[in-house]
Scaffold this active site. Structure first.
Site, PDB file in Angstrom:
ATOM      1  N   CYS A 112       1.098  -1.367  -0.177  1.00 40.94           N
ATOM      2  CA  CYS A 112      -0.056   0.343  -0.114  1.00 40.94           C
ATOM      3  C   CYS A 112       0.834   1.153   0.370  1.00 40.94           C
ATOM      4  CB  CYS A 112      -0.997   0.310   1.648  1.00 40.94           C
ATOM      5  SG  CYS A 112      -2.213  -1.655   0.706  1.00 40.94           S
ATOM      6  N   HIS A 252      -4.009   7.044   3.025  1.00 38.75           N
ATOM      7  CA  HIS A 252      -3.628   5.871   2.705  1.00 38.75           C
ATOM      8  C   HIS A 252      -5.698   5.234   3.041  1.00 38.75           C
ATOM      9  CE1 HIS A 252      -4.386   1.761   0.706  1.00 38.75           C
ATOM     10  NE2 HIS A 252      -3.749   1.141   2.020  1.00 38.75           N
ATOM     11  N   ASN A 282     -10.469  -0.460   0.020  1.00 38.48           N
ATOM     12  CA  ASN A 282      -8.765  -0.072   0.087  1.00 38.48           C
ATOM     13  C   ASN A 282      -8.246  -0.743  -0.779  1.00 38.48           C
ATOM     14  OD1 ASN A 282      -5.923  -1.118   0.851  1.00 38.48           O
ATOM     15  ND2 ASN A 282      -5.662  -1.795   2.499  1.00 38.48           N
TER      16      ASN A 282
HETATM   17  N1  COA Z   1     -18.865  -8.669   9.554  1.00 32.60           N
HETATM   18  C1  COA Z   1     -18.837  -9.021  10.272  1.00 32.60           C
HETATM   19  N2  COA Z   1     -17.848  -9.877  12.008  1.00 32.60           N
HETATM   20  C2  COA Z   1     -16.648  -9.716  11.482  1.00 32.60           C
HETATM   21  C3  COA Z   1     -16.382  -9.228  10.156  1.00 32.60           C
HETATM   22  C4  COA Z   1     -17.314  -9.096   9.229  1.00 32.60           C
HETATM   23  N3  COA Z   1     -16.330  -8.990   8.026  1.00 32.60           N
HETATM   24  N4  COA Z   1     -14.940  -9.769  10.249  1.00 32.60           N
HETATM   25  C5  COA Z   1     -14.701  -9.827  11.796  1.00 32.60           C
HETATM   26  N5  COA Z   1     -15.298 -10.250  11.843  1.00 32.60           N
HETATM   27  C6  COA Z   1     -15.178 -10.389  13.965  1.00 32.60           C
HETATM   28  C7  COA Z   1     -14.618 -10.991  14.003  1.00 32.60           C
HETATM   29  O1  COA Z   1     -14.215 -12.765  14.063  1.00 32.60           O
HETATM   30  C8  COA Z   1     -14.418 -11.064  15.487  1.00 32.60           C
HETATM   31  O2  COA Z   1     -15.373 -11.400  16.212  1.00 32.60           O
HETATM   32  P1  COA Z   1     -15.908 -12.485  18.027  1.00 32.60           P
HETATM   33  O3  COA Z   1     -15.317 -10.937  18.032  1.00 32.60           O
HETATM   34  O4  COA Z   1     -16.108 -13.032  18.144  1.00 32.60           O
HETATM   35  O5  COA Z   1     -14.080 -13.179  17.512  1.00 32.60           O
HETATM   36  C9  COA Z   1     -15.290  -9.172  15.694  1.00 32.60           C
HETATM   37  O6  COA Z   1     -15.558  -8.686  14.417  1.00 32.60           O
HETATM   38  C10 COA Z   1     -13.838  -8.129  16.019  1.00 32.60           C
HETATM   39  O7  COA Z   1     -12.941  -8.567  14.655  1.00 32.60           O
HETATM   40  P2  COA Z   1     -11.497  -8.063  14.745  1.00 32.60           P
HETATM   41  O8  COA Z   1     -10.527  -8.521  13.720  1.00 32.60           O
HETATM   42  O9  COA Z   1     -11.481  -7.765  16.213  1.00 32.60           O
HETATM   43  O10 COA Z   1     -12.178  -6.291  14.474  1.00 32.60           O
HETATM   44  P3  COA Z   1     -11.799  -5.085  14.325  1.00 32.60           P
HETATM   45  O11 COA Z   1     -12.517  -4.010  15.163  1.00 32.60           O
HETATM   46  O12 COA Z   1     -10.154  -4.992  14.188  1.00 32.60           O
HETATM   47  O13 COA Z   1     -11.723  -4.553  12.680  1.00 32.60           O
HETATM   48  C11 COA Z   1     -10.737  -4.883  10.371  1.00 32.60           C
HETATM   49  C12 COA Z   1     -11.899  -5.452  11.448  1.00 32.60           C
HETATM   50  C13 COA Z   1      -9.798  -5.470   9.427  1.00 32.60           C
HETATM   51  C14 COA Z   1     -11.611  -3.699   9.721  1.00 32.60           C
HETATM   52  C15 COA Z   1      -9.333  -3.899  11.069  1.00 32.60           C
HETATM   53  O14 COA Z   1      -8.849  -4.442  12.076  1.00 32.60           O
HETATM   54  C16 COA Z   1      -9.099  -3.327   9.914  1.00 32.60           C
HETATM   55  O15 COA Z   1      -9.556  -2.200   9.546  1.00 32.60           O
HETATM   56  N6  COA Z   1      -7.618  -3.340  10.310  1.00 32.60           N
HETATM   57  C17 COA Z   1      -6.614  -2.915   9.090  1.00 32.60           C
HETATM   58  C18 COA Z   1      -6.336  -3.101   7.928  1.00 32.60           C
HETATM   59  C19 COA Z   1      -5.530  -2.638   7.306  1.00 32.60           C
HETATM   60  O16 COA Z   1      -5.085  -1.250   7.057  1.00 32.60           O
HETATM   61  N7  COA Z   1      -4.876  -3.085   6.184  1.00 32.60           N
HETATM   62  C20 COA Z   1      -4.249  -3.234   5.559  1.00 32.60           C
HETATM   63  C21 COA Z   1      -3.090  -1.616   5.481  1.00 32.60           C
HETATM   64  S1  COA Z   1      -2.873  -1.270   3.976  1.00 32.60           S
END
Ligand code: COA
Length: 325
Positions: A112, A252, A282
């Site tokens: 990214c 980004h 993204n």
């Molecule tokens: N729909 C519904 N529930 C979902 C889900 C979806 N698409 N994806 C994950 N969950 C659930 C998980 O299983 C978890 O359930 P649990 O608590 O029962 O285990 C819960 O939601 C929370 O998951 P978590 O991963 O802790 O959520 P989060 O608040 O961290 O959000 C992201 C997830 C991926 C949106 C976030 O972590 C993120 O954006 N991270 C950075 C990504 C990034 O920047 N990546 C690229 C860099 S270029």
């Protein structure tokens, strides 16, 4: 000699995939995706479109705005992690499509952060007098390396391309400074393990889904907020600028909450931050150039403005560029 962006362009595929469409594919909801990421919909390339096709459309739209002959381009840099094929470089495919026989061409893989790594390379070539005109494109077809059964990743990514034409100038404007960082010890947070020399494509690698993006979202999130804040401060300090002097910050577009948290820590109001993640998700290396092109087209950047671009991604890598427009 400084390097100045003289034209921008972008292209996104026609097909829109909404959160409601995803509700029918995996166990998720529009509400969850919007609240956790800020994304409403994303674009998906058709089966005939590869990274160089998207790049070609973005480059064409940038060339329409530049008042010189395309044949004058000295170098093509393409930032991508979803190139047409492992080799040759997608930049070579793009060169062929554009018919730019004189130009050298290569790809940059910094996930990214790729567009900003490319911008830094372009800046170096121009400042040193090696090249005068460079085409830089960030292009991704992430839908091809997305596991559409994995709700933790498939809701986040989209396809698209953005381009910038960068030219030498003797004016007191253009790219002021670029700042590149990486930390390979955290590579496991975000990667695609299959298809390289470590795990070449085999029946087993396909069965184990090794040709899809793997991400530890929560850990990545925390590192992103911390490193981006430090990087923005470093970029401003290096130029004796205050955050309040920035006209626009183009981050980004990975997650609206990362963008908001960074803005809050830096005390930059959201009105000064460009956000379009709701429309495209993204798009990795394409995210900043698409946002930059939209910001220019919306009249949000004027001559003399200080604009800061910042990105974070796989590697891990992170990068920024301060521009006086
Ligand atoms: N729909 C519904 N529930 C979902 C889900 C979806 N698409 N994806 C994950 N969950 C659930 C998980 O299983 C978890 O359930 P649990 O608590 O029962 O285990 C819960 O939601 C929370 O998951 P978590 O991963 O802790 O959520 P989060 O608040 O961290 O959000 C992201 C997830 C991926 C949106 C976030 O972590 C993120 O954006 N991270 C950075 C990504 C990034 O920047 N990546 C690229 C860099 S270029």
């Amino acid at each position: 000699m400084r390097a100045k962006i003289i034209a921008t362009g972008s292209y996104v595929p026609e097909r829109v995939l909404t959160n409601f469409d995803l509700e029918r594919m995996v166990d998720t909801s529009d509400e969850w995706i919007r609240e956790r990421s800020g994304i409403r919909e994303r674009r998906i390339a058709n089966e005939k479109e590869a990274a160089s096709d998207l790049a070609y459309e973005a480059a064409k739209s940038a060339f329409k705005k530049a008042d010189f002959k395309t044949k004058d381009i000295d170098l093509i840099i393409v930032a991508t992690v979803t190139g047409d094929m492992p080799f040759p470089a997608t930049a070579c495919h793009l060169q062929h499509k554009l018919g730019l026989k004189k130009a050298a061409a290569f790809d940059v893989n910094a996930a990214c952060s790729g567009f900003l790594y490319g911008l830094s390379i372009a800046d170096g070539f121009i400042r040193s007098g090696i090249y005068r005109r460079i085409l830089l494109v960030g292009t991704e077809v992430l839908s091809r390396i997305t596991d559409w059964e994995d709700r933790t990743t498939c809701v986040l990514f989209g396809d698209g391309a953005g381009a910038a034409i960068i030219e030498a100038t003797s004016e007191d404007r253009g790219i002021i400074s670029t700042h590149l960082r990486s930390d390979g010890s955290m590579w496991e947070l975000l990667n695609m393990p299959g298809g390289g020399s470590r795990h070449p494509a085999t029946k087993d690698s396909v069965k184990k889904k090794m040709h899809y993006v793997k991400m530890k979202g929560n850990e990545t999130f925390k590192v992103a907020v911390r490193t981006l804040e430090n990087l923005v401060v470093e970029s401003l300090n290096a130029n004796k600028l205050k955050a309040s002097q920035l006209s626009l910050l183009i981050p980004h577009q990975a997650n609206l909450r990362i963008i908001q948290a960074t803005a809050e820590r830096l005390e930059i109001p959201m009105e000064k931050i460009f956000v379009n993640i709701d429309k495209y998700g993204n798009t990795s290396a394409a995210s900043i150039p698409i946002a930059l092109d939209e910001a220019v087209r919306q009249g949000r950047i004027r001559d003399g403005d200080y604009v800061l671009l910042e990105a974070f991604g796989g590697g891990l890598t992170w990068a920024s560029a301060l521009i006086k427009w």
